[in-house]
Write a protein that holds these residues in place. Sequence first.
Motif, PDB file in Angstrom:
ATOM      1  N   GLY A  80     -23.421 -27.070 -67.134  1.00  0.00           N
ATOM      2  CA  GLY A  80     -22.478 -25.994 -67.445  1.00  0.00           C
ATOM      3  C   GLY A  80     -22.862 -25.285 -68.726  1.00  0.00           C
TER       4      GLY A  80
ATOM      5  N   VAL B 214     -19.236 -27.283 -66.565  1.00  0.00           N
ATOM      6  CA  VAL B 214     -18.609 -27.874 -67.755  1.00  0.00           C
ATOM      7  C   VAL B 214     -18.757 -26.887 -68.917  1.00  0.00           C
ATOM      8  CG1 VAL B 214     -18.593 -29.838 -69.337  1.00  0.00           C
ATOM      9  CG2 VAL B 214     -19.223 -30.174 -66.926  1.00  0.00           C
ATOM     10  N   GLU B 215     -17.627 -26.443 -69.443  1.00  0.00           N
ATOM     11  CA  GLU B 215     -17.659 -25.400 -70.484  1.00  0.00           C
ATOM     12  C   GLU B 215     -17.076 -25.856 -71.809  1.00  0.00           C
ATOM     13  OE1 GLU B 215     -15.790 -21.854 -68.979  1.00  0.00           O
ATOM     14  OE2 GLU B 215     -17.443 -21.457 -67.569  1.00  0.00           O
TER      15      GLU B 215
ATOM     16  N   ASP C   6     -24.048 -29.822 -52.803  1.00  0.00           N
ATOM     17  CA  ASP C   6     -23.560 -28.871 -53.804  1.00  0.00           C
ATOM     18  C   ASP C   6     -22.106 -28.493 -53.514  1.00  0.00           C
ATOM     19  OD1 ASP C   6     -23.759 -27.139 -55.938  1.00  0.00           O
ATOM     20  OD2 ASP C   6     -25.296 -25.852 -55.033  1.00  0.00           O
TER      21      ASP C   6
ATOM     22  N   SER D 107     -30.404 -22.698 -48.322  1.00  0.00           N
ATOM     23  CA  SER D 107     -29.354 -22.189 -47.431  1.00  0.00           C
ATOM     24  C   SER D 107     -29.382 -22.869 -46.069  1.00  0.00           C
ATOM     25  CB  SER D 107     -29.542 -20.687 -47.205  1.00  0.00           C
ATOM     26  OG  SER D 107     -29.057 -19.994 -48.300  1.00  0.00           O
TER      27      SER D 107
ATOM     28  N   ASN E 166     -31.869 -24.736 -54.574  1.00  0.00           N
ATOM     29  CA  ASN E 166     -30.801 -24.451 -53.609  1.00  0.00           C
ATOM     30  C   ASN E 166     -31.405 -24.007 -52.282  1.00  0.00           C
ATOM     31  OD1 ASN E 166     -28.092 -24.550 -55.182  1.00  0.00           O
ATOM     32  ND2 ASN E 166     -29.478 -23.400 -56.523  1.00  0.00           N
TER      33      ASN E 166
ATOM     34  N   PRO F  47     -26.362 -13.165 -57.614  1.00  0.00           N
ATOM     35  CA  PRO F  47     -26.626 -13.932 -56.385  1.00  0.00           C
ATOM     36  C   PRO F  47     -25.363 -14.158 -55.564  1.00  0.00           C
ATOM     37  CG  PRO F  47     -27.050 -15.267 -58.351  1.00  0.00           C
ATOM     38  CD  PRO F  47     -26.766 -13.882 -58.819  1.00  0.00           C
TER      39      PRO F  47
ATOM     40  N   ARG G 155     -32.680 -14.869 -59.421  1.00  0.00           N
ATOM     41  CA  ARG G 155     -32.253 -13.641 -60.076  1.00  0.00           C
ATOM     42  C   ARG G 155     -32.978 -12.457 -59.464  1.00  0.00           C
ATOM     43  NH1 ARG G 155     -28.871 -16.513 -61.003  1.00  0.00           N
ATOM     44  NH2 ARG G 155     -27.946 -17.225 -62.955  1.00  0.00           N
TER      45      ARG G 155
ATOM     46  N   GLU H  81     -30.680 -28.859 -53.033  1.00  0.00           N
ATOM     47  CA  GLU H  81     -29.220 -28.751 -53.045  1.00  0.00           C
ATOM     48  C   GLU H  81     -28.759 -28.091 -51.758  1.00  0.00           C
ATOM     49  OE1 GLU H  81     -27.382 -27.144 -56.537  1.00  0.00           O
ATOM     50  OE2 GLU H  81     -28.590 -28.379 -57.890  1.00  0.00           O
TER      51      GLU H  81
ATOM     52  N   GLU I  14     -31.825 -26.871 -62.649  1.00  0.00           N
ATOM     53  CA  GLU I  14     -31.530 -26.197 -61.380  1.00  0.00           C
ATOM     54  C   GLU I  14     -32.131 -24.799 -61.400  1.00  0.00           C
ATOM     55  OE1 GLU I  14     -27.385 -25.805 -60.200  1.00  0.00           O
ATOM     56  OE2 GLU I  14     -27.943 -24.795 -58.336  1.00  0.00           O
ATOM     57  N   ALA I  15     -32.914 -24.487 -60.371  1.00  0.00           N
ATOM     58  CA  ALA I  15     -33.492 -23.149 -60.233  1.00  0.00           C
ATOM     59  C   ALA I  15     -32.458 -22.213 -59.618  1.00  0.00           C
ATOM     60  CB  ALA I  15     -34.732 -23.213 -59.340  1.00  0.00           C
TER      61      ALA I  15
ATOM     62  N   ILE J  94     -26.918 -13.240 -52.060  1.00  0.00           N
ATOM     63  CA  ILE J  94     -27.238 -14.421 -51.241  1.00  0.00           C
ATOM     64  C   ILE J  94     -26.415 -14.424 -49.949  1.00  0.00           C
ATOM     65  CG2 ILE J  94     -27.200 -16.953 -51.119  1.00  0.00           C
ATOM     66  CD1 ILE J  94     -29.350 -16.380 -52.991  1.00  0.00           C
TER      67      ILE J  94
HETATM   68  P1  C2E Z   1     -24.517 -22.979 -57.280  1.00  0.00           P
HETATM   69  O1  C2E Z   1     -25.748 -23.518 -56.658  1.00  0.00           O
HETATM   70  O2  C2E Z   1     -23.279 -23.789 -57.168  1.00  0.00           O
HETATM   71  O3  C2E Z   1     -24.925 -22.693 -58.785  1.00  0.00           O
HETATM   72  C1  C2E Z   1     -24.029 -22.765 -59.857  1.00  0.00           C
HETATM   73  C2  C2E Z   1     -23.548 -21.412 -60.277  1.00  0.00           C
HETATM   74  O4  C2E Z   1     -22.592 -21.574 -61.325  1.00  0.00           O
HETATM   75  C3  C2E Z   1     -24.650 -20.517 -60.881  1.00  0.00           C
HETATM   76  O5  C2E Z   1     -24.288 -19.165 -60.605  1.00  0.00           O
HETATM   77  C4  C2E Z   1     -24.509 -20.808 -62.377  1.00  0.00           C
HETATM   78  O6  C2E Z   1     -25.028 -19.764 -63.185  1.00  0.00           O
HETATM   79  C5  C2E Z   1     -23.010 -20.911 -62.493  1.00  0.00           C
HETATM   80  N1  C2E Z   1     -22.607 -21.740 -63.627  1.00  0.00           N
HETATM   81  C6  C2E Z   1     -23.241 -22.809 -64.148  1.00  0.00           C
HETATM   82  N2  C2E Z   1     -22.547 -23.342 -65.175  1.00  0.00           N
HETATM   83  C7  C2E Z   1     -21.435 -22.574 -65.317  1.00  0.00           C
HETATM   84  C8  C2E Z   1     -20.312 -22.622 -66.232  1.00  0.00           C
HETATM   85  O7  C2E Z   1     -20.217 -23.468 -67.116  1.00  0.00           O
HETATM   86  N3  C2E Z   1     -19.361 -21.662 -66.054  1.00  0.00           N
HETATM   87  C9  C2E Z   1     -19.440 -20.705 -65.095  1.00  0.00           C
HETATM   88  N4  C2E Z   1     -18.461 -19.803 -65.022  1.00  0.00           N
HETATM   89  N5  C2E Z   1     -20.480 -20.635 -64.212  1.00  0.00           N
HETATM   90  C10 C2E Z   1     -21.467 -21.573 -64.338  1.00  0.00           C
HETATM   91  P2  C2E Z   1     -25.334 -18.119 -60.047  1.00  0.00           P
HETATM   92  O8  C2E Z   1     -26.671 -18.322 -60.679  1.00  0.00           O
HETATM   93  O9  C2E Z   1     -24.687 -16.794 -60.114  1.00  0.00           O
HETATM   94  O10 C2E Z   1     -25.483 -18.563 -58.522  1.00  0.00           O
HETATM   95  C11 C2E Z   1     -24.397 -18.486 -57.642  1.00  0.00           C
HETATM   96  C12 C2E Z   1     -24.697 -19.165 -56.343  1.00  0.00           C
HETATM   97  O11 C2E Z   1     -25.734 -18.461 -55.643  1.00  0.00           O
HETATM   98  C13 C2E Z   1     -25.228 -20.593 -56.478  1.00  0.00           C
HETATM   99  O12 C2E Z   1     -24.173 -21.490 -56.677  1.00  0.00           O
HETATM  100  C14 C2E Z   1     -25.894 -20.774 -55.139  1.00  0.00           C
HETATM  101  O13 C2E Z   1     -24.951 -21.075 -54.156  1.00  0.00           O
HETATM  102  C15 C2E Z   1     -26.455 -19.396 -54.880  1.00  0.00           C
HETATM  103  N6  C2E Z   1     -27.870 -19.395 -55.258  1.00  0.00           N
HETATM  104  C16 C2E Z   1     -28.455 -19.139 -56.448  1.00  0.00           C
HETATM  105  N7  C2E Z   1     -29.797 -19.240 -56.366  1.00  0.00           N
HETATM  106  C17 C2E Z   1     -30.079 -19.572 -55.075  1.00  0.00           C
HETATM  107  C18 C2E Z   1     -31.291 -19.824 -54.352  1.00  0.00           C
HETATM  108  O14 C2E Z   1     -32.413 -19.819 -54.881  1.00  0.00           O
HETATM  109  N8  C2E Z   1     -31.160 -20.114 -53.011  1.00  0.00           N
HETATM  110  C19 C2E Z   1     -29.945 -20.178 -52.401  1.00  0.00           C
HETATM  111  N9  C2E Z   1     -29.892 -20.471 -51.104  1.00  0.00           N
HETATM  112  N10 C2E Z   1     -28.794 -19.957 -53.053  1.00  0.00           N
HETATM  113  C20 C2E Z   1     -28.857 -19.665 -54.378  1.00  0.00           C
END
Ligand code: C2E
Length: 275
Positions: free
Chosen positions: A258, A239-240, A180, A120, A118, A74, A63, A150, A59-60, A78
């Motif tokens: 995870g 998943v942690e 998602d 929007s 991902n 994000p 940052r 996603e 998954e991209a 975002i």
């Molecule tokens: P998402 O698409 O549901 O991505 C999963 C988020 O959960 C990511 O946070 C990831 O780093 C985090 N995560 C993954 N595994 C675990 C884990 O085991 N424990 C915990 N605590 N967190 C975990 P991130 O990277 O901060 O991104 C947050 C949200 O920002 C994403 O949720 C997505 O909705 C959005 N986002 C990120 N990149 C993009 C993008 O390129 N475009 C768009 N539209 N939204 C984005």
Amino acid sequence: EAKKRGRGSHVFFDATMNDALTDALRLEGALHQAVPQGELTLHYQPIVVAGTAKLHKLEALLRWTSASLGPVSPARFIPMAEQSTLIVELGNWVIHEAMRQRAAWQQQTAHPPIISINVSARQFAQENFVPMLLAATQHHGVQPSAFELELTEYTLVADNPAIALHLQALRACGFSISLDDFGTGYSSLSYLARFNLHTIKIDRSFITNLETDARSQALVKAIIAMGHSLGLAVVAEGVETPAQQAFLVAEQCDYLQGYLFGRPAPASTFLEEHS
Ligand code: C2E
Ligand code: MG
Ligand code: MG
Ligand code: MG
């Protein structure tokens, strides 16, 4: 606001609100510079085949390190970008960067990973979203089948016929579609009935409580069974712990994502593993 509430009402605008507003304005100002100043990067997080260490997809995840503000989450920028057409500019940057990276991996390894992107709601609803995406694949020399998009319920909830048309067109081109954060919206089930998707991603909030909460266990079981009966692949997010993994494997969840399997990391991290 004050006007709407009518004469005699007071709006309390205290120092805290002022600080929050100043922060938001500063953030938004800086965010306009992110693309032109080259402040964005993509990190990638593995999605593995449940019960194995085998990579299924990456998954991209966007940052941003602002020159003036430093790294910004994000989760913060975002939603701000989504309030304007800025999300379209950021989203287009993400698509091009993910495709550029996929093309680079294709040169470097026999089995380049599929990339999940991902998207929007506002970005997906753009009239030219599908032709833009196809033009980008051609520009980078990559196939639609190398990508999954996603979407969240926010995208599907819109009462906009363009959404169903875009979904149909993207499927026909060979893109995979995943839903998602499944289970967090108002009517997740109705979207499964209405739209033809490939994958659902069970939201992290259900996974976090798996070990302690019988209701989360029951819900996760039910979501997996329902997904399978609709012919969908099911991914668990966040998943942690080994105990969460064991539960999900026992319930035949298809794919896991995870910190237990890997945090989001720069593309270079994945090079050796797949060459
Ligand atoms: P998402 O698409 O549901 O991505 C999963 C988020 O959960 C990511 O946070 C990831 O780093 C985090 N995560 C993954 N595994 C675990 C884990 O085991 N424990 C915990 N605590 N967190 C975990 P991130 O990277 O901060 O991104 C947050 C949200 O920002 C994403 O949720 C997505 O909705 C959005 N986002 C990120 N990149 C993009 C993008 O390129 N475009 C768009 N539209 N939204 C984005
Ligand atoms: Mg996602
Ligand atoms: Mg997610
Ligand atoms: Mg999530």
